[in-house]
Design a protein around this motif. Structure first.
Motif, PDB file in Angstrom:
ATOM      1  N   LEU A 131      -5.805 -17.955   1.520  1.00 53.21           N
ATOM      2  CA  LEU A 131      -6.188 -16.555   1.365  1.00 53.21           C
ATOM      3  C   LEU A 131      -7.319 -16.158   2.312  1.00 53.21           C
ATOM      4  N   GLU A 132      -8.198 -17.102   2.632  1.00 56.17           N
ATOM      5  CA  GLU A 132      -9.288 -16.808   3.555  1.00 56.17           C
ATOM      6  C   GLU A 132      -8.788 -16.564   4.968  1.00 56.17           C
ATOM      7  N   GLN A 133      -7.591 -17.004   5.288  1.00 57.14           N
ATOM      8  CA  GLN A 133      -7.032 -16.872   6.628  1.00 57.14           C
ATOM      9  C   GLN A 133      -6.250 -15.575   6.825  1.00 57.14           C
ATOM     10  N   VAL A 134      -5.946 -14.876   5.756  1.00 54.21           N
ATOM     11  CA  VAL A 134      -5.099 -13.693   5.883  1.00 54.21           C
ATOM     12  C   VAL A 134      -5.939 -12.422   5.789  1.00 54.21           C
ATOM     13  N   PHE A 135      -5.394 -11.376   6.344  1.00 53.40           N
ATOM     14  CA  PHE A 135      -6.012 -10.065   6.317  1.00 53.40           C
ATOM     15  C   PHE A 135      -5.895  -9.483   4.911  1.00 53.40           C
ATOM     16  N   PRO A 136      -6.954  -8.836   4.396  1.00 49.43           N
ATOM     17  CA  PRO A 136      -6.826  -8.245   3.053  1.00 49.43           C
ATOM     18  C   PRO A 136      -5.728  -7.191   3.033  1.00 49.43           C
ATOM     19  N   LEU A 137      -4.851  -7.266   2.067  1.00 53.83           N
ATOM     20  CA  LEU A 137      -3.704  -6.365   2.029  1.00 53.83           C
ATOM     21  C   LEU A 137      -4.093  -4.966   1.561  1.00 53.83           C
ATOM     22  N   VAL A 138      -4.835  -4.876   0.494  1.00 49.23           N
ATOM     23  CA  VAL A 138      -5.211  -3.577  -0.067  1.00 49.23           C
ATOM     24  C   VAL A 138      -6.629  -3.676  -0.611  1.00 49.23           C
ATOM     25  N   ILE A 139      -7.401  -2.621  -0.370  1.00 52.79           N
ATOM     26  CA  ILE A 139      -8.734  -2.561  -0.959  1.00 52.79           C
ATOM     27  C   ILE A 139      -8.793  -1.350  -1.884  1.00 52.79           C
ATOM     28  N   LEU A 140      -9.758  -1.326  -2.776  1.00 49.57           N
ATOM     29  CA  LEU A 140      -9.854  -0.287  -3.786  1.00 49.57           C
ATOM     30  C   LEU A 140      -9.932   1.111  -3.173  1.00 49.57           C
ATOM     31  N   ALA A 141     -10.672   1.265  -2.087  1.00 50.17           N
ATOM     32  CA  ALA A 141     -10.795   2.583  -1.444  1.00 50.17           C
ATOM     33  C   ALA A 141      -9.435   3.096  -0.969  1.00 50.17           C
ATOM     34  N   GLU A 142      -8.575   2.193  -0.493  1.00 50.32           N
ATOM     35  CA  GLU A 142      -7.239   2.598  -0.051  1.00 50.32           C
ATOM     36  C   GLU A 142      -6.391   3.067  -1.228  1.00 50.32           C
ATOM     37  N   ILE A 143      -6.543   2.429  -2.363  1.00 42.17           N
ATOM     38  CA  ILE A 143      -5.784   2.823  -3.546  1.00 42.17           C
ATOM     39  C   ILE A 143      -6.192   4.224  -3.986  1.00 42.17           C
ATOM     40  N   LYS A 144      -7.508   4.484  -4.003  1.00 52.74           N
ATOM     41  CA  LYS A 144      -7.982   5.808  -4.393  1.00 52.74           C
ATOM     42  C   LYS A 144      -7.522   6.869  -3.401  1.00 52.74           C
ATOM     43  N   CYS A 145      -7.584   6.558  -2.126  1.00 56.05           N
ATOM     44  CA  CYS A 145      -7.141   7.499  -1.087  1.00 56.05           C
ATOM     45  C   CYS A 145      -5.646   7.782  -1.230  1.00 56.05           C
ATOM     46  N   LEU A 146      -4.870   6.753  -1.509  1.00 53.80           N
ATOM     47  CA  LEU A 146      -3.430   6.933  -1.692  1.00 53.80           C
ATOM     48  C   LEU A 146      -3.145   7.862  -2.861  1.00 53.80           C
ATOM     49  N   GLY A 147      -3.913   7.735  -3.940  1.00 50.96           N
ATOM     50  CA  GLY A 147      -3.741   8.623  -5.086  1.00 50.96           C
ATOM     51  C   GLY A 147      -3.936  10.086  -4.698  1.00 50.96           C
ATOM     52  N   CYS A 148      -4.951  10.358  -3.894  1.00 54.76           N
ATOM     53  CA  CYS A 148      -5.190  11.735  -3.427  1.00 54.76           C
ATOM     54  C   CYS A 148      -4.048  12.215  -2.536  1.00 54.76           C
ATOM     55  N   GLN A 149      -3.576  11.340  -1.665  1.00 51.92           N
ATOM     56  CA  GLN A 149      -2.484  11.714  -0.763  1.00 51.92           C
ATOM     57  C   GLN A 149      -1.190  11.961  -1.534  1.00 51.92           C
ATOM     58  N   VAL A 150      -0.911  11.165  -2.544  1.00 50.15           N
ATOM     59  CA  VAL A 150       0.295  11.356  -3.351  1.00 50.15           C
ATOM     60  C   VAL A 150       0.226  12.686  -4.097  1.00 50.15           C
ATOM     61  N   SER A 151      -0.962  13.062  -4.538  1.00 49.07           N
ATOM     62  CA  SER A 151      -1.083  14.351  -5.228  1.00 49.07           C
ATOM     63  C   SER A 151      -0.761  15.503  -4.274  1.00 49.07           C
ATOM     64  N   LEU A 152      -1.110  15.366  -2.995  1.00 44.65           N
ATOM     65  CA  LEU A 152      -0.749  16.397  -2.007  1.00 44.65           C
ATOM     66  C   LEU A 152       0.759  16.433  -1.798  1.00 44.65           C
TER      67      LEU A 152
END
Length: 103
Positions: free
Chosen positions: A33-54
């Motif tokens: 896991l230390e070798q891979v790029f983080p897939l999703v972070i909390l800020a992205e989830i919140k941003c996605l929620g706003c975008q889905v509402s649009l």
């Protein structure tokens, strides 16, 4: 907040100190896991929620290409760059079509 790897390791060692194989497997997973790029972070989830509402209000358009990671081994910078290039190419279709259609 998510625990950091050191906290997880201490927790695992405490809980399974008598099971060396499980600790070895845990170390193996952590190192992978230390070798891979983080897939999703909390800020992205919140941003996605706003975008889905649009999108729900017909103020935005969603272009979903596909998942880019089917295994941790595939989560590399070249693979992700290729996938982003593909998604950007797909995004040209609605942009191009918008010049022909007026709503």
């Amino acid at each position: 907040m998510y625990p950091n790897p050191d906290q997880l390791l201490k927790y695992a060692q405490h809980k399974v100190s008598k099971c060396g194989l499980l600790v070895q497997m845990f170390h193996s997973v952590l190192s992978k896991l230390e070798q891979v790029f983080p897939l999703v972070i909390l800020a992205e989830i919140k941003c996605l929620g706003c975008q889905v509402s649009l999108i729900q209000k017909n103020k935005a358009f969603l272009l979903h290409a596909r998942d880019c990671v089917e295994s941790f081994d595939a989560c590399t910078q070249p693979n992700i760059s290729t996938e982003i290039g593909l998604i950007l190419t797909f995004s040209l279709i609605p942009i191009s079509a918008s010049s022909y259609c007026t709503f």
